[in-house]
Design a protein around this motif. Sequence first.
Motif, PDB file in Angstrom:
ATOM      1  N   ARG A 178       0.620  -1.043  -0.019  1.00 38.37           N
ATOM      2  CA  ARG A 178      -0.805   0.260   0.188  1.00 38.37           C
ATOM      3  C   ARG A 178       1.113   1.395  -0.078  1.00 38.37           C
ATOM      4  NH1 ARG A 178      -4.765   1.500   1.128  1.00 38.37           N
ATOM      5  NH2 ARG A 178      -5.651   3.012   1.905  1.00 38.37           N
ATOM      6  N   ASN A 179       2.236   1.293   0.350  1.00 40.84           N
ATOM      7  CA  ASN A 179       2.766   2.401   0.864  1.00 40.84           C
ATOM      8  C   ASN A 179       3.885   3.028  -0.020  1.00 40.84           C
ATOM      9  OD1 ASN A 179       4.770   0.609   2.097  1.00 40.84           O
ATOM     10  ND2 ASN A 179       3.928   1.036   3.889  1.00 40.84           N
ATOM     11  N   GLY A 180       3.876   1.201  -0.766  1.00 43.77           N
ATOM     12  CA  GLY A 180       5.193   1.237  -2.024  1.00 43.77           C
ATOM     13  C   GLY A 180       6.518   1.079  -1.468  1.00 43.77           C
TER      14      GLY A 180
ATOM     15  N   TYR B  26      -8.319  -8.662  13.018  1.00 49.28           N
ATOM     16  CA  TYR B  26      -6.817  -8.262  12.978  1.00 49.28           C
ATOM     17  C   TYR B  26      -6.442  -8.562  11.271  1.00 49.28           C
ATOM     18  CZ  TYR B  26      -1.855  -8.959  13.601  1.00 49.28           C
ATOM     19  OH  TYR B  26      -0.726  -8.600  13.549  1.00 49.28           O
ATOM     20  N   ARG B  27      -7.125  -9.375  10.691  1.00 41.90           N
ATOM     21  CA  ARG B  27      -6.240  -9.728   9.351  1.00 41.90           C
ATOM     22  C   ARG B  27      -7.089  -8.736   8.340  1.00 41.90           C
ATOM     23  NH1 ARG B  27      -6.933 -12.638   4.886  1.00 41.90           N
ATOM     24  NH2 ARG B  27      -4.876 -13.850   4.508  1.00 41.90           N
ATOM     25  N   ASP B  28      -7.424  -8.227   8.217  1.00 41.93           N
ATOM     26  CA  ASP B  28      -8.748  -7.059   8.062  1.00 41.93           C
ATOM     27  C   ASP B  28      -7.918  -5.445   8.167  1.00 41.93           C
ATOM     28  OD1 ASP B  28     -10.717  -8.860   6.206  1.00 41.93           O
ATOM     29  OD2 ASP B  28     -12.007  -8.407   7.513  1.00 41.93           O
ATOM     30  N   ALA B  29      -7.300  -5.529   9.164  1.00 43.24           N
ATOM     31  CA  ALA B  29      -6.620  -4.638   9.692  1.00 43.24           C
ATOM     32  C   ALA B  29      -5.653  -4.716   9.034  1.00 43.24           C
ATOM     33  CB  ALA B  29      -6.989  -4.091  11.231  1.00 43.24           C
ATOM     34  N   MET B  30      -5.174  -5.511   9.045  1.00 43.27           N
ATOM     35  CA  MET B  30      -3.284  -5.622   8.816  1.00 43.27           C
ATOM     36  C   MET B  30      -3.518  -5.225   7.270  1.00 43.27           C
ATOM     37  SD  MET B  30      -1.393  -5.300  11.469  1.00 43.27           S
ATOM     38  CE  MET B  30       0.272  -6.138  10.556  1.00 43.27           C
ATOM     39  N   LEU B  31      -3.866  -6.016   6.689  1.00 39.39           N
ATOM     40  CA  LEU B  31      -3.930  -6.348   5.340  1.00 39.39           C
ATOM     41  C   LEU B  31      -4.509  -4.912   4.152  1.00 39.39           C
ATOM     42  CD1 LEU B  31      -5.411  -9.915   4.137  1.00 39.39           C
ATOM     43  CD2 LEU B  31      -3.204  -8.956   4.439  1.00 39.39           C
ATOM     44  N   SER B  32      -5.591  -4.182   5.151  1.00 34.34           N
ATOM     45  CA  SER B  32      -5.683  -2.677   4.939  1.00 34.34           C
ATOM     46  C   SER B  32      -4.551  -1.407   4.970  1.00 34.34           C
ATOM     47  CB  SER B  32      -6.999  -2.684   5.941  1.00 34.34           C
ATOM     48  OG  SER B  32      -6.473  -1.957   7.085  1.00 34.34           O
ATOM     49  N   LEU B  33      -3.716  -2.163   6.290  1.00 37.42           N
ATOM     50  CA  LEU B  33      -2.544  -1.357   6.366  1.00 37.42           C
ATOM     51  C   LEU B  33      -1.447  -1.768   5.215  1.00 37.42           C
ATOM     52  CD1 LEU B  33      -2.897  -1.166  10.156  1.00 37.42           C
ATOM     53  CD2 LEU B  33      -3.305   0.672   8.770  1.00 37.42           C
TER      54      LEU B  33
ATOM     55  N   ALA C 278      -1.377  -3.736   2.264  1.00 38.98           N
ATOM     56  CA  ALA C 278      -1.298  -4.034   1.048  1.00 38.98           C
ATOM     57  C   ALA C 278      -2.599  -3.301  -0.145  1.00 38.98           C
ATOM     58  CB  ALA C 278      -2.139  -5.732   0.771  1.00 38.98           C
ATOM     59  N   SER C 279      -1.547  -2.976  -1.410  1.00 47.74           N
ATOM     60  CA  SER C 279      -2.892  -2.539  -1.871  1.00 47.74           C
ATOM     61  C   SER C 279      -3.478  -2.441  -2.366  1.00 47.74           C
ATOM     62  CB  SER C 279      -1.813  -2.255  -3.633  1.00 47.74           C
ATOM     63  OG  SER C 279      -1.656  -3.221  -4.493  1.00 47.74           O
ATOM     64  N   SER C 280      -4.492  -1.840  -2.685  1.00 48.76           N
ATOM     65  CA  SER C 280      -6.098  -1.971  -3.088  1.00 48.76           C
ATOM     66  C   SER C 280      -6.079  -2.532  -4.718  1.00 48.76           C
ATOM     67  CB  SER C 280      -6.702  -0.866  -3.244  1.00 48.76           C
ATOM     68  OG  SER C 280      -6.174   0.127  -4.347  1.00 48.76           O
TER      69      SER C 280
END
Length: 215
Positions: free
Chosen positions: A171-173, A203-210, A212-214
Amino acid sequence: PASATSKHGCILLVMSSVVRQPRRGEPIQSAKVLERRSRIYADLLAASASLFAERGMEAVSVEDIIAEVGISRRTFYGFFANKYAIIGDLLDPIFNAGIARLNILLAGNPRDILPGVVDFYFEQWCTNRAALELINSLEPPAFAYIESGHRGFGGSLRKALAVCEAAGFLRNGSAEYSFRLISRTAIPLLKVYRDHPDAECLYRDAMLSLLASSS
């Protein structure tokens, strides 16, 4: 490695017969004595992890640990040189398991790396919660006992994140920023959701949203 269930209800890894042998003196040959030492070792790890997580390392003495386990000082020092030496035996299995998991992830589809890393942290939380909670709150004297394992896991994680960066999955490159994010967020977020009935999903959703790129 074999697993042992301590009287404190934690499942911990008994790495080999080496840990059941005394630190000094002649090796023990009796299978019965070695089995007893395995149980004491598992109890020492579980009790120490629980006490350290509850009070902080500096507030826990060797006397506190031996009182909790119900052994003598001589027995304790037959396993560990001091309380800080316990940290290595608590955390090295986690670091080694992490390195092994990352090696598997690196050999597979890069898209599976980030979910695999997040799943690994949650799995360790379920089986080694007290030990995992220590990672972000260690006292300086304990660092020498985990330096090698910590460095090895960190290096493997950076390598895996570099693959994700090259594939455009972050997500942040940046592998480095993602590494910092995991280091500072993964365990604290587990603590946030510790008692939630949907902890794993949240937990999984929160971490991956931080992470992983969309795209």
